[in-house]
Design a protein around this motif. Structure first.
Motif, PDB file in Angstrom:
ATOM      1  N   PRO A 224       0.816  -1.229   0.000  1.00 25.53           N
ATOM      2  CA  PRO A 224       0.000   0.000   0.000  1.00 25.53           C
ATOM      3  C   PRO A 224       0.849   1.278   0.000  1.00 25.53           C
ATOM      4  O   PRO A 224       1.952   1.324   0.547  1.00 25.53           O
ATOM      5  CB  PRO A 224      -0.809  -0.111   1.302  1.00 25.53           C
ATOM      6  CG  PRO A 224      -0.766  -1.554   1.676  1.00 25.53           C
ATOM      7  CD  PRO A 224       0.552  -2.057   1.190  1.00 25.53           C
ATOM      8  N   TYR A 225       0.308   2.313  -0.624  1.00 28.03           N
ATOM      9  CA  TYR A 225       0.778   3.681  -0.431  1.00 28.03           C
ATOM     10  C   TYR A 225       0.147   4.207   0.856  1.00 28.03           C
ATOM     11  O   TYR A 225      -1.024   3.930   1.150  1.00 28.03           O
ATOM     12  CB  TYR A 225       0.349   4.583  -1.586  1.00 28.03           C
ATOM     13  CG  TYR A 225       1.114   4.399  -2.862  1.00 28.03           C
ATOM     14  CD1 TYR A 225       2.181   5.228  -3.190  1.00 28.03           C
ATOM     15  CD2 TYR A 225       0.745   3.411  -3.774  1.00 28.03           C
ATOM     16  CE1 TYR A 225       2.876   5.084  -4.377  1.00 28.03           C
ATOM     17  CE2 TYR A 225       1.440   3.254  -4.970  1.00 28.03           C
ATOM     18  CZ  TYR A 225       2.501   4.095  -5.260  1.00 28.03           C
ATOM     19  OH  TYR A 225       3.179   3.934  -6.443  1.00 28.03           O
ATOM     20  N   ARG A 226       0.913   4.988   1.598  1.00 24.10           N
ATOM     21  CA  ARG A 226       0.388   5.592   2.827  1.00 24.10           C
ATOM     22  C   ARG A 226       0.584   7.109   2.734  1.00 24.10           C
ATOM     23  O   ARG A 226       1.672   7.583   2.413  1.00 24.10           O
ATOM     24  CB  ARG A 226       1.077   5.035   4.064  1.00 24.10           C
ATOM     25  CG  ARG A 226       0.917   3.520   4.197  1.00 24.10           C
ATOM     26  CD  ARG A 226       1.340   3.021   5.569  1.00 24.10           C
ATOM     27  NE  ARG A 226       1.282   1.570   5.628  1.00 24.10           N
ATOM     28  CZ  ARG A 226       0.172   0.850   5.822  1.00 24.10           C
ATOM     29  NH1 ARG A 226      -0.985   1.494   5.980  1.00 24.10           N
ATOM     30  NH2 ARG A 226       0.204  -0.469   5.857  1.00 24.10           N
ATOM     31  N   MET A 227      -0.496   7.850   3.030  1.00 24.32           N
ATOM     32  CA  MET A 227      -0.486   9.300   2.864  1.00 24.32           C
ATOM     33  C   MET A 227      -1.299   9.944   3.983  1.00 24.32           C
ATOM     34  O   MET A 227      -2.211   9.322   4.551  1.00 24.32           O
ATOM     35  CB  MET A 227      -1.073   9.655   1.493  1.00 24.32           C
ATOM     36  CG  MET A 227      -1.234  11.133   1.227  1.00 24.32           C
ATOM     37  SD  MET A 227      -1.911  11.450  -0.415  1.00 24.32           S
ATOM     38  CE  MET A 227      -0.490  11.046  -1.412  1.00 24.32           C
ATOM     39  N   VAL A 228      -0.939  11.186   4.299  1.00 25.48           N
ATOM     40  CA  VAL A 228      -1.712  11.986   5.245  1.00 25.48           C
ATOM     41  C   VAL A 228      -2.167  13.242   4.508  1.00 25.48           C
ATOM     42  O   VAL A 228      -1.338  13.966   3.936  1.00 25.48           O
ATOM     43  CB  VAL A 228      -0.881  12.362   6.481  1.00 25.48           C
ATOM     44  CG1 VAL A 228      -1.680  13.292   7.391  1.00 25.48           C
ATOM     45  CG2 VAL A 228      -0.469  11.112   7.253  1.00 25.48           C
ATOM     46  N   ILE A 229      -3.478  13.490   4.499  1.00 25.14           N
ATOM     47  CA  ILE A 229      -4.009  14.690   3.865  1.00 25.14           C
ATOM     48  C   ILE A 229      -4.519  15.635   4.944  1.00 25.14           C
ATOM     49  O   ILE A 229      -4.925  15.200   6.032  1.00 25.14           O
ATOM     50  CB  ILE A 229      -5.132  14.369   2.859  1.00 25.14           C
ATOM     51  CG1 ILE A 229      -6.340  13.736   3.557  1.00 25.14           C
ATOM     52  CG2 ILE A 229      -4.632  13.459   1.760  1.00 25.14           C
ATOM     53  CD1 ILE A 229      -7.536  13.519   2.646  1.00 25.14           C
ATOM     54  N   GLY A 230      -4.455  16.934   4.650  1.00 21.64           N
ATOM     55  CA  GLY A 230      -4.950  17.934   5.592  1.00 21.64           C
ATOM     56  C   GLY A 230      -6.254  18.533   5.112  1.00 21.64           C
ATOM     57  O   GLY A 230      -6.366  18.956   3.958  1.00 21.64           O
ATOM     58  N   ALA A 231      -7.257  18.561   5.977  1.00 26.21           N
ATOM     59  CA  ALA A 231      -8.576  19.114   5.652  1.00 26.21           C
ATOM     60  C   ALA A 231      -8.946  20.161   6.693  1.00 26.21           C
ATOM     61  O   ALA A 231      -8.697  19.979   7.891  1.00 26.21           O
ATOM     62  CB  ALA A 231      -9.637  18.024   5.609  1.00 26.21           C
ATOM     63  N   VAL A 232      -9.540  21.260   6.220  1.00 27.30           N
ATOM     64  CA  VAL A 232      -9.947  22.345   7.119  1.00 27.30           C
ATOM     65  C   VAL A 232     -11.263  21.965   7.800  1.00 27.30           C
ATOM     66  O   VAL A 232     -12.240  21.607   7.141  1.00 27.30           O
ATOM     67  CB  VAL A 232     -10.100  23.672   6.352  1.00 27.30           C
ATOM     68  CG1 VAL A 232     -10.609  24.769   7.281  1.00 27.30           C
ATOM     69  CG2 VAL A 232      -8.777  24.079   5.721  1.00 27.30           C
ATOM     70  N   ARG A 233     -11.255  22.040   9.126  1.00 25.07           N
ATOM     71  CA  ARG A 233     -12.454  21.746   9.924  1.00 25.07           C
ATOM     72  C   ARG A 233     -12.804  22.975  10.757  1.00 25.07           C
ATOM     73  O   ARG A 233     -11.975  23.889  10.927  1.00 25.07           O
ATOM     74  CB  ARG A 233     -12.220  20.557  10.849  1.00 25.07           C
ATOM     75  CG  ARG A 233     -11.733  19.298  10.159  1.00 25.07           C
ATOM     76  CD  ARG A 233     -12.791  18.702   9.288  1.00 25.07           C
ATOM     77  NE  ARG A 233     -12.447  17.330   8.906  1.00 25.07           N
ATOM     78  CZ  ARG A 233     -13.111  16.630   8.014  1.00 25.07           C
ATOM     79  NH1 ARG A 233     -14.163  17.171   7.396  1.00 25.07           N
ATOM     80  NH2 ARG A 233     -12.740  15.408   7.710  1.00 25.07           N
TER      81      ARG A 233
END
Length: 575
Positions: A224-233
């Motif tokens: 697997p590829y592993r990634m962290v995305i940032g989302a505005v909450r």
């Protein structure tokens, strides 16, 4: 003053006059063709190369108009051609489900009426149960096929499906791709597309694309590829609300590819090519003597790994002396449909005797579309050979490295103080052999602890520390092309070295290696403006050489020196 007025008018109206002489078009576009009932869609009308009036918008009766019309005007220049455009936009929400239509539109321009055809959008009902079970965001590695032959090209696209608008993406881990030869692709569609998966609407964006070539048979695994995305909450309380960035981990699934060996029996003179190829052949003459050498160029291109291609035998060796060919070009070319390879062989062929010969070079390869072996023979040449004087007019390097013959020599006499039959326990060699296993065991234990400490280090930190050394090693390839004055290969190697250095140095993903993003990353890391501008100019120079045909060999040495200085200066500034 009159002269200044004329210049001002030309600058103001010149682009419009140029645009008026070009083709005028009026088109309609929608941001999505499938959507959910509670979603929205953008509708655009674009008039190019004309000034419009009396716009008649389409019938929006099946939709609720949330916003619009809004108007924007712009000018673009591509390949020296200037295009003006005027765009009208609406934000719509469907009133019901089903196949909803947006009617045609029209506009007046230059005394003529232009019409844009209507659009149809499929609207689906919202399934709350399916939406509840669908993830908000997910990462998916998608293959063009999961069954292939050894050497067959497979396209891997890493797609992010997001129902939020991510403001950042950080690749944590990429698979090692053991069992594959992999090349990164640049020419792929990275624009977002609206899709519906499991009753939920997502924006799908391709982050990176790879061309994979299996190098062995069996079931090959892609981790697997592993990634962290940032989302505005937004976090709300009784008194105020606060915006923050949530870090969301996503990872793709493990993939497997079933790879088969090529069918047996393989044809005679099989080149090793797997894919789809074409061959072009050129000769420098069709009349020569037995004193001359015929020069033949064989160019092979196609969707496959050209590194696997072996040089075909172009003539009958009973009538010709065939010397080992030179590979004068070997490169990979990116395209929207996949990776293309090109390989050019240069042959020196010497006739053994006078006569008239028919030469039909052929290429035997395995076609993955038909799953059959194919023989290409694009052209037949008739070559007339007359007798020569015995004085060769060519020079061919046929030297080989000769191995020195093994010669048995008599044993040298014993040095003073040595004798046969001596007791081994009386000398240091005996005790050295006794202690050697103990020393080796101690060394092995120490080395194991050392490797364990290395394994416990942060891989990102280790990668950054080694980035400079790896970049210097990659620039050696550019140095080889510089000495050969192979301009295109040189610029490709320099660009490859710089981008991979930046990727390792700042832990970037392949998708983040754009010039604009590189400038931001360097500035954020503390680089001065001069350094970021030098990176931008050098990368732009490589792009112009590779994709705009400006691969002049005049400034190779200066470009190489700039690349070395850039990496050195980056290591000095950003310690």
């Amino acid at each position: 003053m009159p002269r200044l007025l004329i210049i001002s008018l030309l600058l103001t109206w010149g682009p419009l006059l140029v645009a008026q002489g070009q083709d005028v078009s009026f088109t309609a576009e929608v941001s999505k063709e499938r959507m959910l009932r509670n979603s929205t869609v953008e509708y655009h009308l674009t008039l190019r190369n004309a000034q419009g009036e009396q716009l008649t918008p389409p019938d929006f009766s099946a939709f609720e108009v949330l916003r619009g019309p809004s108007r924007s005007i712009g000018t673009t220049i591509a390949n020296g051609v200037q295009t003006s455009q005027m765009t009208f936009s609406w934000m719509l929400q469907p009133r019901r489900t089903g196949e909803l239509s947006i009617g045609p539109a029209s506009v007046q321009a230059g005394g003529r009426t232009y019409r844009a055809p209507g659009k149809t959008i499929t609207v689906l009902e919202v399934d709350d149960a399916s939406q509840a079970g669908a993830p908000e965001n997910f990462l998916r590695a998608e293959l063009s096929t999961d069954q292939a032959y050894v050497g067959q090209q497979i396209i891997l696209n890493l797609n992010l499906y997001a129902s939020v608008n991510p403001i950042s993406r950080n690749m944590v881990r990429e698979p090692s791709l053991d069992g594959f030869f992999a090349r990164s692709r640049r020419r792929f569609d990275a624009s977002p597309t609206t899709v519906i998966v499991n009753g939920r609407e997502y924006q799908r964006r391709t982050l990176t694309s790879l061309a994979l070539f299996p190098i062995k048979s069996g079931t090959l695994r892609i981790d697997p590829y592993r990634m962290v995305i940032g989302a505005v909450r937004t976090r709300s309380s009784s008194t105020f609300s606060r915006r923050f960035t949530e870090q969301i981990p996503v990872n793709s699934d493990t993939l497997t590819v079933a790879v088969r060996e090529l069918p047996q029996p393989r044809p005679e003179n099989f080149s090793g090519g797997v894919g789809t190829y074409q061959m072009d052949v050129a000769i420098d003459r069709d009349q020569l003597t037995t004193d001359d050498a015929l020069t033949m160029l064989v160019e092979i291109t196609g969707q496959g790994d050209v590194q696997r291609l072996e040089a075909p035998v172009p003539v009958d060796e009973a009538n010709w002396n065939v010397y080992d060919p030179r590979v004068i070009r070997e490169e990979f070319l990116d395209s929207p449909s996949g990776m293309f390879g090109r390989k050019v062989f240069e042959y020196q062929l010497v006739p053994k005797r006078a006569g008239t010969y028919t030469v039909a070079p052929s290429l035997n390869y395995f076609n993955t579309d038909t799953e059959e072996y194919v023989s290409l023979s694009p052209e037949t040449f008739t070559i007339a050979v007359t007798g020569g004087s015995g004085q060769k007019t060519y020079t061919i390097d046929t030297t080989t490295v000769s191995e020195e013959a093994l010669v048995l020599r008599p044993a040298a006499p014993l040095t003073p103080g040595r004798r046969y039959g001596r007791n081994m326990a009386d000398g240091p060699v005996f005790w050295g052999l006794i202690l050697l296993p103990v020393l080796l065991a101690g060394g092995l234990i120490g080395y194991t602890h050392y490797r364990q400490r290395l394994a416990d280090r942060d891989p990102a930190i280790l990668q950054r520390q080694q980035a400079g050394k790896v970049a210097a090693a990659r620039l050696k390839e550019a140095r080889v092309h510089l000495e050969r004055v192979a301009a295109r290969d040189f610029y490709n190697a320099v660009e490859h070295a710089l981008l991979h250095y930046l990727r390792d140095r700042f832990s970037l993903s392949v998708a983040e290696l754009s010039r604009a993003n590189i400038n931001q990353v360097l500035t954020g890391a503390g680089a001065n403006t001069a350094l970021t501008e030098r990176y931008d100019r050098l990368l732009q120079r490589c792009e112009m050489a590779l994709y705009a045909g400006q691969d002049s060999a005049a400034d190779l040495g200066d470009t190489y020196a700039q690349a070395v200085e850039l990496i050195t200066e980056t290591e000095r500034q950003l310690k």
